[in-house]
Design an enzyme around this catalytic site. Structure first.
Site, PDB file in Angstrom:
ATOM      1  N   ASN A 160     -79.936  77.941   2.376  1.00 14.45           N
ATOM      2  CA  ASN A 160     -80.585  79.245   2.299  1.00 14.45           C
ATOM      3  C   ASN A 160     -82.022  79.024   1.843  1.00 14.45           C
ATOM      4  O   ASN A 160     -82.265  78.308   0.866  1.00 14.45           O
ATOM      5  CB  ASN A 160     -79.846  80.148   1.312  1.00 14.45           C
ATOM      6  CG  ASN A 160     -78.436  80.474   1.771  1.00 14.45           C
ATOM      7  OD1 ASN A 160     -78.184  80.611   2.970  1.00 14.45           O
ATOM      8  ND2 ASN A 160     -77.509  80.590   0.841  1.00 14.45           N
ATOM      9  N   VAL A 163     -81.607  80.482  -6.078  1.00  7.08           N
ATOM     10  CA  VAL A 163     -82.045  79.468  -7.050  1.00  7.08           C
ATOM     11  C   VAL A 163     -83.162  78.660  -6.409  1.00  7.08           C
ATOM     12  O   VAL A 163     -82.982  78.077  -5.329  1.00  7.08           O
ATOM     13  CB  VAL A 163     -80.886  78.537  -7.471  1.00  7.08           C
ATOM     14  CG1 VAL A 163     -81.393  77.476  -8.445  1.00  7.08           C
ATOM     15  CG2 VAL A 163     -79.747  79.340  -8.108  1.00  7.08           C
ATOM     16  N   HIS A 166     -81.249  73.220  -2.261  1.00  4.08           N
ATOM     17  CA  HIS A 166     -79.842  72.815  -2.339  1.00  4.08           C
ATOM     18  C   HIS A 166     -79.174  73.000  -0.996  1.00  4.08           C
ATOM     19  O   HIS A 166     -79.471  73.941  -0.255  1.00  4.08           O
ATOM     20  CB  HIS A 166     -79.095  73.593  -3.427  1.00  4.08           C
ATOM     21  CG  HIS A 166     -79.315  75.075  -3.393  1.00  4.08           C
ATOM     22  ND1 HIS A 166     -80.460  75.676  -3.867  1.00  4.08           N
ATOM     23  CD2 HIS A 166     -78.535  76.082  -2.926  1.00  4.08           C
ATOM     24  CE1 HIS A 166     -80.375  76.984  -3.709  1.00  4.08           C
ATOM     25  NE2 HIS A 166     -79.226  77.255  -3.131  1.00  4.08           N
TER      26      HIS A 166
HETATM   27  P1  5GP Z   1     -78.375  80.172  -2.958  1.00  2.00           P
HETATM   28  O1  5GP Z   1     -77.927  81.598  -2.970  1.00  2.00           O
HETATM   29  O2  5GP Z   1     -79.689  80.011  -3.675  1.00  2.00           O
HETATM   30  O3  5GP Z   1     -78.373  79.523  -1.610  1.00  2.00           O
HETATM   31  O4  5GP Z   1     -77.273  79.365  -3.748  1.00  2.00           O
HETATM   32  C1  5GP Z   1     -77.274  79.239  -5.126  1.00  2.00           C
HETATM   33  C2  5GP Z   1     -75.871  78.860  -5.510  1.00  2.00           C
HETATM   34  O5  5GP Z   1     -75.880  78.388  -6.823  1.00  2.00           O
HETATM   35  C3  5GP Z   1     -74.887  80.022  -5.450  1.00  2.00           C
HETATM   36  O6  5GP Z   1     -73.828  79.714  -4.525  1.00  2.00           O
HETATM   37  C4  5GP Z   1     -74.393  80.135  -6.881  1.00  2.00           C
HETATM   38  O7  5GP Z   1     -73.024  80.471  -6.982  1.00  2.00           O
HETATM   39  C5  5GP Z   1     -74.693  78.771  -7.440  1.00  2.00           C
HETATM   40  N1  5GP Z   1     -74.963  78.763  -8.871  1.00  2.00           N
HETATM   41  C6  5GP Z   1     -75.783  79.603  -9.556  1.00  2.00           C
HETATM   42  N2  5GP Z   1     -75.808  79.288 -10.853  1.00  2.00           N
HETATM   43  C7  5GP Z   1     -74.984  78.209 -10.995  1.00  2.00           C
HETATM   44  C8  5GP Z   1     -74.606  77.424 -12.130  1.00  2.00           C
HETATM   45  O8  5GP Z   1     -75.040  77.628 -13.259  1.00  2.00           O
HETATM   46  N3  5GP Z   1     -73.739  76.402 -11.907  1.00  2.00           N
HETATM   47  C9  5GP Z   1     -73.249  76.118 -10.656  1.00  2.00           C
HETATM   48  N4  5GP Z   1     -72.399  75.090 -10.545  1.00  2.00           N
HETATM   49  N5  5GP Z   1     -73.589  76.846  -9.565  1.00  2.00           N
HETATM   50  C10 5GP Z   1     -74.459  77.874  -9.743  1.00  2.00           C
END
Ligand code: 5GP
Length: 116
Positions: free
Chosen positions: A89, A98, A102
């Protein structure tokens, strides 16, 4: 070294907050997503805090390749022999929440298409 600000995921790299880490080397870290969207949901991140794919530069090409090969390695480690999905994403419209690059590995069930 980077002058970019520390991110939530930097804190996981530095063991300042806990995570279920499944793979680590000098360039990358892989850990289970805290809110899994599939039976297997793992995030692969560079230790270098590139905020998003759109910020990667030509000098990062080896690292970017390493991240994809890390995805393959972790998927094999997790036994995802029937396939899996890899998602990056990127930015607001991409649904990124975030600001630390990733790669999501989603597996253990059949995925739908198109994504939402
Ligand atoms: P995005 O939405 O930015 O593509 O993905 C961010 C991901 O990080 C989400 O799937 C969310 O659940 C995960 N995430 C957010 N905070 C944390 C955390 O503190 N620990 C872990 N293991 N995953 C996290």
């Amino acid at each position: 070294m980077s002058d970019r600000p520390e991110t939530l995921f930097s804190k996981i790299i530095n063991r300042e907050i806990p995570a279920d880490i499944v793979y680590e080397d000098n360039l990358a870290l892989a850990f289970r997503d805290i809110a899994p969207q599939a039976p297997v949901h793992i995030l692969v991140i560079p230790k270098q805090p590139i905020p998003k794919l759109a910020d990667a530069e030509s000098q990062d090409h080896a690292l970017m390749g390493h991240l994809l090969l890390t995805v393959k390695r972790v998927a094999e480690q997790e036994g995802l022999t029937n396939g899996y999905r890899v998602v990056i994403n990127t930015g607001a419209d991409g649904g990124q929440t975030v600001d630390h690059l990733h790669l999501h590995i989603l597996g253990g069930r059949a995925m739908a298409w198109p994504p939402g």
